[in-house]
Write a protein that holds these residues in place. Sequence first.
Motif, PDB file in Angstrom:
ATOM      1  N   GLY A   1     -28.176   9.234 -53.773  1.00  0.00           N
ATOM      2  CA  GLY A   1     -28.576  10.637 -53.890  1.00  0.00           C
ATOM      3  C   GLY A   1     -27.865  11.320 -55.048  1.00  0.00           C
ATOM      4  O   GLY A   1     -28.458  12.124 -55.770  1.00  0.00           O
ATOM      5  N   GLY A   2     -26.588  10.998 -55.237  1.00  0.00           N
ATOM      6  CA  GLY A   2     -25.841  11.540 -56.376  1.00  0.00           C
ATOM      7  C   GLY A   2     -26.377  11.026 -57.700  1.00  0.00           C
ATOM      8  O   GLY A   2     -26.442  11.762 -58.696  1.00  0.00           O
ATOM      9  N   LEU A   3     -26.804   9.771 -57.711  1.00  0.00           N
ATOM     10  CA  LEU A   3     -27.389   9.198 -58.924  1.00  0.00           C
ATOM     11  C   LEU A   3     -28.762   9.814 -59.205  1.00  0.00           C
ATOM     12  O   LEU A   3     -29.133  10.019 -60.358  1.00  0.00           O
ATOM     13  CB  LEU A   3     -27.523   7.678 -58.797  1.00  0.00           C
ATOM     14  N   ARG A   4     -29.496  10.116 -58.140  1.00  0.00           N
ATOM     15  CA  ARG A   4     -30.800  10.774 -58.303  1.00  0.00           C
ATOM     16  C   ARG A   4     -30.611  12.166 -58.893  1.00  0.00           C
ATOM     17  O   ARG A   4     -31.330  12.566 -59.815  1.00  0.00           O
ATOM     18  CB  ARG A   4     -31.524  10.857 -56.962  1.00  0.00           C
ATOM     19  N   ALA A   5     -29.619  12.901 -58.402  1.00  0.00           N
ATOM     20  CA  ALA A   5     -29.346  14.247 -58.916  1.00  0.00           C
ATOM     21  C   ALA A   5     -28.955  14.205 -60.397  1.00  0.00           C
ATOM     22  O   ALA A   5     -29.224  15.151 -61.137  1.00  0.00           O
ATOM     23  CB  ALA A   5     -28.244  14.914 -58.097  1.00  0.00           C
TER      24      ALA A   5
ATOM     25  N   TRP B   1     -35.698   3.019 -53.906  1.00  0.00           N
ATOM     26  CA  TRP B   1     -34.989   3.461 -55.105  1.00  0.00           C
ATOM     27  C   TRP B   1     -35.461   2.685 -56.325  1.00  0.00           C
ATOM     28  O   TRP B   1     -35.621   1.467 -56.265  1.00  0.00           O
ATOM     29  CB  TRP B   1     -33.487   3.263 -54.927  1.00  0.00           C
ATOM     30  N   SER B   2     -35.642   3.398 -57.435  1.00  0.00           N
ATOM     31  CA  SER B   2     -36.025   2.809 -58.716  1.00  0.00           C
ATOM     32  C   SER B   2     -35.224   3.480 -59.818  1.00  0.00           C
ATOM     33  O   SER B   2     -34.729   4.593 -59.650  1.00  0.00           O
ATOM     34  CB  SER B   2     -37.514   3.036 -59.003  1.00  0.00           C
ATOM     35  N   LEU B   3     -35.143   2.822 -60.955  1.00  0.00           N
ATOM     36  CA  LEU B   3     -34.473   3.413 -62.111  1.00  0.00           C
ATOM     37  C   LEU B   3     -35.321   4.539 -62.688  1.00  0.00           C
ATOM     38  O   LEU B   3     -36.533   4.409 -62.794  1.00  0.00           O
ATOM     39  CB  LEU B   3     -34.244   2.353 -63.185  1.00  0.00           C
ATOM     40  N   ALA B   4     -34.688   5.627 -63.069  1.00  0.00           N
ATOM     41  CA  ALA B   4     -35.383   6.750 -63.682  1.00  0.00           C
ATOM     42  C   ALA B   4     -35.443   6.594 -65.204  1.00  0.00           C
ATOM     43  O   ALA B   4     -36.274   7.203 -65.858  1.00  0.00           O
ATOM     44  CB  ALA B   4     -34.690   8.073 -63.336  1.00  0.00           C
ATOM     45  N   ARG B   5     -34.544   5.800 -65.742  1.00  0.00           N
ATOM     46  CA  ARG B   5     -34.536   5.527 -67.183  1.00  0.00           C
ATOM     47  C   ARG B   5     -34.009   4.122 -67.427  1.00  0.00           C
ATOM     48  O   ARG B   5     -33.485   3.492 -66.509  1.00  0.00           O
ATOM     49  CB  ARG B   5     -33.738   6.571 -67.955  1.00  0.00           C
ATOM     50  N   SER B   6     -34.153   3.643 -68.620  1.00  0.00           N
ATOM     51  CA  SER B   6     -33.734   2.269 -68.911  1.00  0.00           C
ATOM     52  C   SER B   6     -32.216   2.162 -68.859  1.00  0.00           C
ATOM     53  O   SER B   6     -31.494   3.135 -69.106  1.00  0.00           O
ATOM     54  CB  SER B   6     -34.247   1.830 -70.284  1.00  0.00           C
ATOM     55  N   LEU B   7     -31.744   0.958 -68.557  1.00  0.00           N
ATOM     56  CA  LEU B   7     -30.302   0.731 -68.464  1.00  0.00           C
ATOM     57  C   LEU B   7     -29.610   0.962 -69.804  1.00  0.00           C
ATOM     58  O   LEU B   7     -28.438   1.323 -69.838  1.00  0.00           O
ATOM     59  CB  LEU B   7     -30.016  -0.683 -67.964  1.00  0.00           C
ATOM     60  N   GLY B   8     -30.324   0.782 -70.899  1.00  0.00           N
ATOM     61  CA  GLY B   8     -29.749   1.044 -72.208  1.00  0.00           C
ATOM     62  C   GLY B   8     -29.490   2.516 -72.456  1.00  0.00           C
ATOM     63  O   GLY B   8     -28.683   2.882 -73.314  1.00  0.00           O
ATOM     64  N   ASP B   9     -30.161   3.373 -71.699  1.00  0.00           N
ATOM     65  CA  ASP B   9     -29.993   4.820 -71.829  1.00  0.00           C
ATOM     66  C   ASP B   9     -29.017   5.397 -70.810  1.00  0.00           C
ATOM     67  O   ASP B   9     -28.879   6.620 -70.715  1.00  0.00           O
ATOM     68  CB  ASP B   9     -31.345   5.529 -71.672  1.00  0.00           C
ATOM     69  N   ILE B  10     -28.379   4.531 -70.044  1.00  0.00           N
ATOM     70  CA  ILE B  10     -27.431   4.975 -69.023  1.00  0.00           C
ATOM     71  C   ILE B  10     -26.052   4.431 -69.378  1.00  0.00           C
ATOM     72  O   ILE B  10     -25.850   3.218 -69.424  1.00  0.00           O
ATOM     73  CB  ILE B  10     -27.827   4.467 -67.622  1.00  0.00           C
ATOM     74  N   SER B  11     -25.104   5.320 -69.643  1.00  0.00           N
ATOM     75  CA  SER B  11     -23.742   4.870 -69.932  1.00  0.00           C
ATOM     76  C   SER B  11     -22.966   4.717 -68.628  1.00  0.00           C
ATOM     77  O   SER B  11     -23.314   5.317 -67.603  1.00  0.00           O
ATOM     78  CB  SER B  11     -23.017   5.857 -70.856  1.00  0.00           C
ATOM     79  N   LEU B  12     -21.917   3.931 -68.693  1.00  0.00           N
ATOM     80  CA  LEU B  12     -21.047   3.813 -67.531  1.00  0.00           C
ATOM     81  C   LEU B  12     -20.426   5.157 -67.197  1.00  0.00           C
ATOM     82  O   LEU B  12     -20.164   5.467 -66.034  1.00  0.00           O
ATOM     83  CB  LEU B  12     -19.968   2.758 -67.766  1.00  0.00           C
ATOM     84  N   MET B  13     -20.252   5.997 -68.212  1.00  0.00           N
ATOM     85  CA  MET B  13     -19.723   7.345 -67.983  1.00  0.00           C
ATOM     86  C   MET B  13     -20.708   8.182 -67.177  1.00  0.00           C
ATOM     87  O   MET B  13     -20.286   8.976 -66.327  1.00  0.00           O
ATOM     88  CB  MET B  13     -19.415   8.023 -69.329  1.00  0.00           C
ATOM     89  N   ASP B  14     -22.013   7.988 -67.416  1.00  0.00           N
ATOM     90  CA  ASP B  14     -23.018   8.693 -66.620  1.00  0.00           C
ATOM     91  C   ASP B  14     -22.846   8.358 -65.136  1.00  0.00           C
ATOM     92  O   ASP B  14     -22.931   9.239 -64.277  1.00  0.00           O
ATOM     93  CB  ASP B  14     -24.434   8.300 -67.054  1.00  0.00           C
ATOM     94  N   ILE B  15     -22.630   7.095 -64.856  1.00  0.00           N
ATOM     95  CA  ILE B  15     -22.464   6.647 -63.466  1.00  0.00           C
ATOM     96  C   ILE B  15     -21.169   7.203 -62.886  1.00  0.00           C
ATOM     97  O   ILE B  15     -21.146   7.756 -61.781  1.00  0.00           O
ATOM     98  CB  ILE B  15     -22.457   5.106 -63.370  1.00  0.00           C
ATOM     99  N   TYR B  16     -20.076   7.074 -63.625  1.00  0.00           N
ATOM    100  CA  TYR B  16     -18.774   7.555 -63.189  1.00  0.00           C
ATOM    101  C   TYR B  16     -18.834   9.049 -62.868  1.00  0.00           C
ATOM    102  O   TYR B  16     -18.334   9.497 -61.834  1.00  0.00           O
ATOM    103  CB  TYR B  16     -17.746   7.261 -64.284  1.00  0.00           C
ATOM    104  N   THR B  17     -19.488   9.813 -63.723  1.00  0.00           N
ATOM    105  CA  THR B  17     -19.623  11.258 -63.511  1.00  0.00           C
ATOM    106  C   THR B  17     -20.480  11.540 -62.282  1.00  0.00           C
ATOM    107  O   THR B  17     -20.151  12.408 -61.465  1.00  0.00           O
ATOM    108  CB  THR B  17     -20.222  11.931 -64.759  1.00  0.00           C
ATOM    109  N   ALA B  18     -21.575  10.804 -62.134  1.00  0.00           N
ATOM    110  CA  ALA B  18     -22.462  10.997 -60.976  1.00  0.00           C
ATOM    111  C   ALA B  18     -21.738  10.683 -59.664  1.00  0.00           C
ATOM    112  O   ALA B  18     -22.079  11.230 -58.619  1.00  0.00           O
ATOM    113  CB  ALA B  18     -23.706  10.122 -61.113  1.00  0.00           C
TER     114      ALA B  18
END
Length: 148
Positions: free
Chosen positions: A45-49, A63-80
Amino acid sequence: MRQDSRLSRVLHALLHLEQMQEPATSELIAGMLGTNAAVVRRTMGGLRAAGIVTSTKGHRGGWSLARSLGDISLMDIYTALGSPILFAIGNDEVEPRCLLAKAANKATTKALEAARRQFENVLESTSVADLAADWRPEMTNCGPMEDQ
């Protein structure tokens, strides 16, 4: 202090999601991660937000990816995930009166801040797709959502 393994677990799940043709249910992800579906729903849910994943309800939902993995940084995940605390190290007193305690706190705070900045710089410069770059040939034997 208990370790927070959400970052590596979420990364693992996202790498599998990229390979899947259908959305993954919370139960499927929970089975792979060795946790329960409620924990998966709360985390995802946090990743969806944050715009990293999407969810669909009903039959064939999940659950599915909203964007490609190349467009997602590890920082995006850490922040989420709420930017979990990195270290159990901290200062003894918030506002010590002793000058030596103040000096010790200042040195500790400075070192921890430098370590945090370095950690976040590495996360920012690494995409989720980068994690699998060296493993693509071996991943052909890795079925979707099978624990490795």
